[in-house]
Design a protein around this motif. Structure first.
Motif, PDB file in Angstrom:
ATOM      1  N   GLU A 186       0.838  -1.207   0.000  1.00 16.19           N
ATOM      2  CA  GLU A 186       0.000   0.000   0.000  1.00 16.19           C
ATOM      3  C   GLU A 186       0.869   1.251   0.000  1.00 16.19           C
ATOM      4  O   GLU A 186       0.603   2.206  -0.724  1.00 16.19           O
ATOM      5  CB  GLU A 186      -0.936   0.011   1.215  1.00 16.19           C
ATOM      6  N   ARG A 187       1.916   1.256   0.858  1.00 16.94           N
ATOM      7  CA  ARG A 187       2.812   2.420   0.899  1.00 16.94           C
ATOM      8  C   ARG A 187       3.373   2.728  -0.478  1.00 16.94           C
ATOM      9  O   ARG A 187       3.460   3.888  -0.893  1.00 16.94           O
ATOM     10  CB  ARG A 187       3.974   2.161   1.876  1.00 16.94           C
ATOM     11  N   ASP A 188       3.766   1.674  -1.208  1.00 17.45           N
ATOM     12  CA  ASP A 188       4.379   1.862  -2.519  1.00 17.45           C
ATOM     13  C   ASP A 188       3.368   1.839  -3.663  1.00 17.45           C
ATOM     14  O   ASP A 188       3.742   1.727  -4.835  1.00 17.45           O
ATOM     15  CB  ASP A 188       5.474   0.809  -2.739  1.00 17.45           C
ATOM     16  N   ASN A 189       2.084   1.974  -3.311  1.00 17.87           N
ATOM     17  CA  ASN A 189       1.023   2.101  -4.307  1.00 17.87           C
ATOM     18  C   ASN A 189       0.908   0.899  -5.240  1.00 17.87           C
ATOM     19  O   ASN A 189       0.585   1.056  -6.413  1.00 17.87           O
ATOM     20  CB  ASN A 189       1.229   3.368  -5.131  1.00 17.87           C
TER      21      ASN A 189
ATOM     22  N   GLU B  49       5.404  14.930   4.140  1.00 17.35           N
ATOM     23  CA  GLU B  49       5.720  15.293   2.754  1.00 17.35           C
ATOM     24  C   GLU B  49       6.335  14.129   1.985  1.00 17.35           C
ATOM     25  O   GLU B  49       6.355  14.132   0.761  1.00 17.35           O
ATOM     26  CB  GLU B  49       6.656  16.504   2.726  1.00 17.35           C
ATOM     27  N   ASN B  50       6.820  13.108   2.703  1.00 19.56           N
ATOM     28  CA  ASN B  50       7.369  11.912   2.037  1.00 19.56           C
ATOM     29  C   ASN B  50       6.290  11.040   1.423  1.00 19.56           C
ATOM     30  O   ASN B  50       6.555  10.266   0.518  1.00 19.56           O
ATOM     31  CB  ASN B  50       8.147  11.052   3.047  1.00 19.56           C
ATOM     32  N   CYS B  51       5.087  11.146   1.950  1.00 21.32           N
ATOM     33  CA  CYS B  51       4.008  10.244   1.559  1.00 21.32           C
ATOM     34  C   CYS B  51       3.610  10.473   0.100  1.00 21.32           C
ATOM     35  O   CYS B  51       3.323  11.584  -0.312  1.00 21.32           O
ATOM     36  CB  CYS B  51       2.805  10.438   2.475  1.00 21.32           C
ATOM     37  N   ARG B  52       3.589   9.408  -0.669  1.00 20.49           N
ATOM     38  CA  ARG B  52       3.166   9.507  -2.077  1.00 20.49           C
ATOM     39  C   ARG B  52       1.922   8.673  -2.309  1.00 20.49           C
ATOM     40  O   ARG B  52       1.569   8.320  -3.413  1.00 20.49           O
ATOM     41  CB  ARG B  52       4.292   9.080  -3.006  1.00 20.49           C
ATOM     42  N   TRP B  53       1.235   8.363  -1.231  1.00 23.71           N
ATOM     43  CA  TRP B  53       0.078   7.474  -1.264  1.00 23.71           C
ATOM     44  C   TRP B  53      -1.183   8.299  -1.108  1.00 23.71           C
ATOM     45  O   TRP B  53      -1.215   9.269  -0.360  1.00 23.71           O
ATOM     46  CB  TRP B  53       0.225   6.476  -0.116  1.00 23.71           C
TER      47      TRP B  53
END
Length: 200
Positions: free
Chosen positions: A84-87, A179-183
């Protein structure tokens, strides 16, 4: 469907069932709440007062207590939460894949001293994982399309419950994403009063 529990300072702590939430209400531990009522729990009748106990359970609650419940600083790592973190994307070849085609890859292999933690693992397709094997990226000229990161408490709670988050819960959690989150959160289907009322 779960209720989002916060500590008294508004930091996300955990997901609760409606039964656990009703217990907190009955012990007078709820300090404030947000969101729509998602369950109405009806209890027994009080003969003396001639009324019935009713507890409305909102989607977000904040609990007080003698101590501030600590925020989760190092959430547990699982394949589901990692993917999930890495989409659901291989961070080597960038392909988006179903869960069954993804694996956990250690950037620095465990055989070479790498740790099994958030900062050293990424989602990888089986092909890239097998090609990389126990080598370092610089040894085979592979690179990552994004850097790994350790999710904060809000991100982790969103990751482990991604398919059952209500819009107001999603809004609350995403306001605390780093800000690190890309999810991004997916919206859950709307709840209706037909399936939201409980009788005990």
């Amino acid at each position: 469907m779960y209720i989002l529990r916060l500590n008294a300072a508004g930091q996300p702590v955990e997901w609760l069932t409606w039964q656990e939430t009703v217990c907190l209400y009955s012990r007078d531990l709820i300090r404030w709440s947000l969101g729509d009522v998602i369950y109405r729990v009806r209890g027994g009748y009080n003969r003396r007062l001639d009324n019935r106990t009713v507890i409305d359970v909102p989607s977000i609650i904040a609990c007080g207590g003698k101590r501030l419940f600590p925020a989760r600083n190092n959430p547990s790592l699982s394949n589901n939460s990692l993917f999930e973190r890495d989409n659901h994307q291989c961070l080597y070849c960038a392909k988006h894949l179903p869960r069954r085609f993804l694996t956990r890859d250690h950037i620095v292999p465990t055989s070479r001293g790498g740790q099994d933690d958030w900062m050293n693992v990424v989602a990888s397709c089986k092909r890239c994982n097998q090609y990389k094997s126990d080598r370092l990226l610089e040894e085979i000229e592979m690179s990552l399309i994004a850097l790994p990161y350790r999710p904060n408490a809000a991100e982790y709670l969103a990751l482990v419950n991604s398919n059952r988050i209500l819009p107001e819960q999603a809004d609350y959690l995403s306001s605390q994403f780093s800000e690190n989150c890309r999810w991004s959160l997916k919206e859950s289907p709307p709840i209706t009063r037909d399936n939201a009322e409980m009788f005990v």
